[in-house]
Design a protein around this motif. Structure first.
Motif, PDB file in Angstrom:
ATOM      1  N   GLU A  98      -6.932   4.549   9.706  1.00  0.00           N
ATOM      2  CA  GLU A  98      -7.537   5.873   9.680  1.00  0.00           C
ATOM      3  C   GLU A  98      -8.422   6.071   8.447  1.00  0.00           C
ATOM      4  O   GLU A  98      -9.514   6.622   8.545  1.00  0.00           O
ATOM      5  N   ILE A  99      -7.960   5.600   7.304  1.00  0.00           N
ATOM      6  CA  ILE A  99      -8.696   5.815   6.054  1.00  0.00           C
ATOM      7  C   ILE A  99      -9.789   4.776   5.834  1.00  0.00           C
ATOM      8  O   ILE A  99     -10.914   5.099   5.461  1.00  0.00           O
ATOM      9  N   GLU A 100      -9.456   3.500   6.066  1.00  0.00           N
ATOM     10  CA  GLU A 100     -10.376   2.407   5.737  1.00  0.00           C
ATOM     11  C   GLU A 100     -11.051   1.779   6.949  1.00  0.00           C
ATOM     12  O   GLU A 100     -11.930   0.940   6.791  1.00  0.00           O
ATOM     13  N   GLY A 101     -10.596   2.119   8.143  1.00  0.00           N
ATOM     14  CA  GLY A 101     -11.129   1.499   9.351  1.00  0.00           C
ATOM     15  C   GLY A 101     -10.564   0.106   9.535  1.00  0.00           C
ATOM     16  O   GLY A 101      -9.833  -0.415   8.685  1.00  0.00           O
ATOM     17  N   GLU A 102     -10.911  -0.487  10.661  1.00  0.00           N
ATOM     18  CA  GLU A 102     -10.401  -1.829  10.944  1.00  0.00           C
ATOM     19  C   GLU A 102     -10.907  -2.846   9.921  1.00  0.00           C
ATOM     20  O   GLU A 102     -10.172  -3.734   9.494  1.00  0.00           O
TER      21      GLU A 102
ATOM     22  N   GLY B 194     -11.550  -2.440   6.726  1.00  0.00           N
ATOM     23  CA  GLY B 194     -10.749  -2.336   5.511  1.00  0.00           C
ATOM     24  C   GLY B 194      -9.383  -2.980   5.683  1.00  0.00           C
ATOM     25  O   GLY B 194      -8.896  -3.684   4.784  1.00  0.00           O
ATOM     26  N   PHE B 195      -8.775  -2.747   6.835  1.00  0.00           N
ATOM     27  CA  PHE B 195      -7.480  -3.368   7.100  1.00  0.00           C
ATOM     28  C   PHE B 195      -7.612  -4.887   7.136  1.00  0.00           C
ATOM     29  O   PHE B 195      -6.795  -5.606   6.551  1.00  0.00           O
TER      30      PHE B 195
ATOM     31  N   THR C  78       0.816  -1.220   0.000  1.00  0.00           N
ATOM     32  CA  THR C  78       0.000   0.000   0.000  1.00  0.00           C
ATOM     33  C   THR C  78       0.848   1.268   0.000  1.00  0.00           C
ATOM     34  O   THR C  78       0.354   2.335  -0.375  1.00  0.00           O
TER      35      THR C  78
ATOM     36  N   ILE D 206      -3.842   3.104   7.209  1.00  0.00           N
ATOM     37  CA  ILE D 206      -4.903   2.246   6.657  1.00  0.00           C
ATOM     38  C   ILE D 206      -6.101   2.239   7.598  1.00  0.00           C
ATOM     39  O   ILE D 206      -7.253   2.377   7.163  1.00  0.00           O
TER      40      ILE D 206
ATOM     41  N   SER E 151      -9.688  -6.800   5.681  1.00  0.00           N
ATOM     42  CA  SER E 151      -9.881  -7.310   4.323  1.00  0.00           C
ATOM     43  C   SER E 151      -8.530  -7.440   3.609  1.00  0.00           C
ATOM     44  O   SER E 151      -8.244  -8.453   2.956  1.00  0.00           O
ATOM     45  N   ARG E 152      -7.710  -6.423   3.720  1.00  0.00           N
ATOM     46  CA  ARG E 152      -6.360  -6.477   3.126  1.00  0.00           C
ATOM     47  C   ARG E 152      -5.542  -7.597   3.762  1.00  0.00           C
ATOM     48  O   ARG E 152      -4.809  -8.318   3.085  1.00  0.00           O
TER      49      ARG E 152
END
Length: 171
Positions: free
Chosen positions: A40-44, A46-47, A31, A38, A49-50
């Protein structure tokens, strides 16, 4: 979180002649940003999922030692992948010890709270049963050095592989 997965994993990989991977570092490499960004931008979510996508790729590799993020066990699919992918080690630390190791680290988004020790106790209560569910080997970290833990773990892994009950692939 703070149990020594990266430090012990790196040392263990050297001792075993295997390649070391850290799933959090791999996420950051891909990333181009640190984990807190991550979050901050996508939330837990989103993290996570990555994290699941990176884990799926890394567990397919051979002859590796893989350190994962502490929350990887939260998703049932991740637990299955870990269990199917190789020998799983749980570096278990008491919340007080983990707090001592992480209290000055600002790169841990889940600990940016008014009471990080209480948060570690909550995380431990939530995650410990999940770690136990998938672990083939459990090592208490205590106050041991990274070198001592790696030596102890290497011996425990040799015992585990020699055991007739062990059927997990060696990676």
């Amino acid at each position: 979180m703070g149990a020594g997965k990266t430090s012990v994993g790196r040392q263990l990989a050297r001792r075993l002649g295997k390649t070391f991977y850290d799933s959090d570092h791999e996420i950051e490499r891909r990333t181009g940003v640190r984990i807190p960004v991550i979050f901050e931008i996508e939330g837990e979510a989103g993290f996570r999922s990555r994290e699941a996508a990176v884990l799926a790729e890394l567990v397919a590799l051979e002859d590796i030692v893989l350190a994962t993020g502490g929350g990887v066990v939260l998703a049932p699919e991740n637990r299955r992948r870990l269990k199917d992918g190789g020998t799983v080690v749980y570096l278990r630390g008491a919340p007080q010890d983990l707090w001592r190791r992480t209290r000055h680290d600002r790169n841990r988004p889940l600990l940016q709270t008014a009471d990080p020790l209480a948060r570690l106790e909550e995380l431990h209560a939530q995650r410990d049963p999940l770690y136990r569910e998938v672990a083939d080997v459990i090592v208490d970290t205590g106050t041991q050095s990274v070198r001592t833990l790696a030596e102890q773990l290497e011996a425990r892994l040799r015992e585990h592989r020699a055991s007739p009950a062990s059927s997990a692939p060696d990676h």
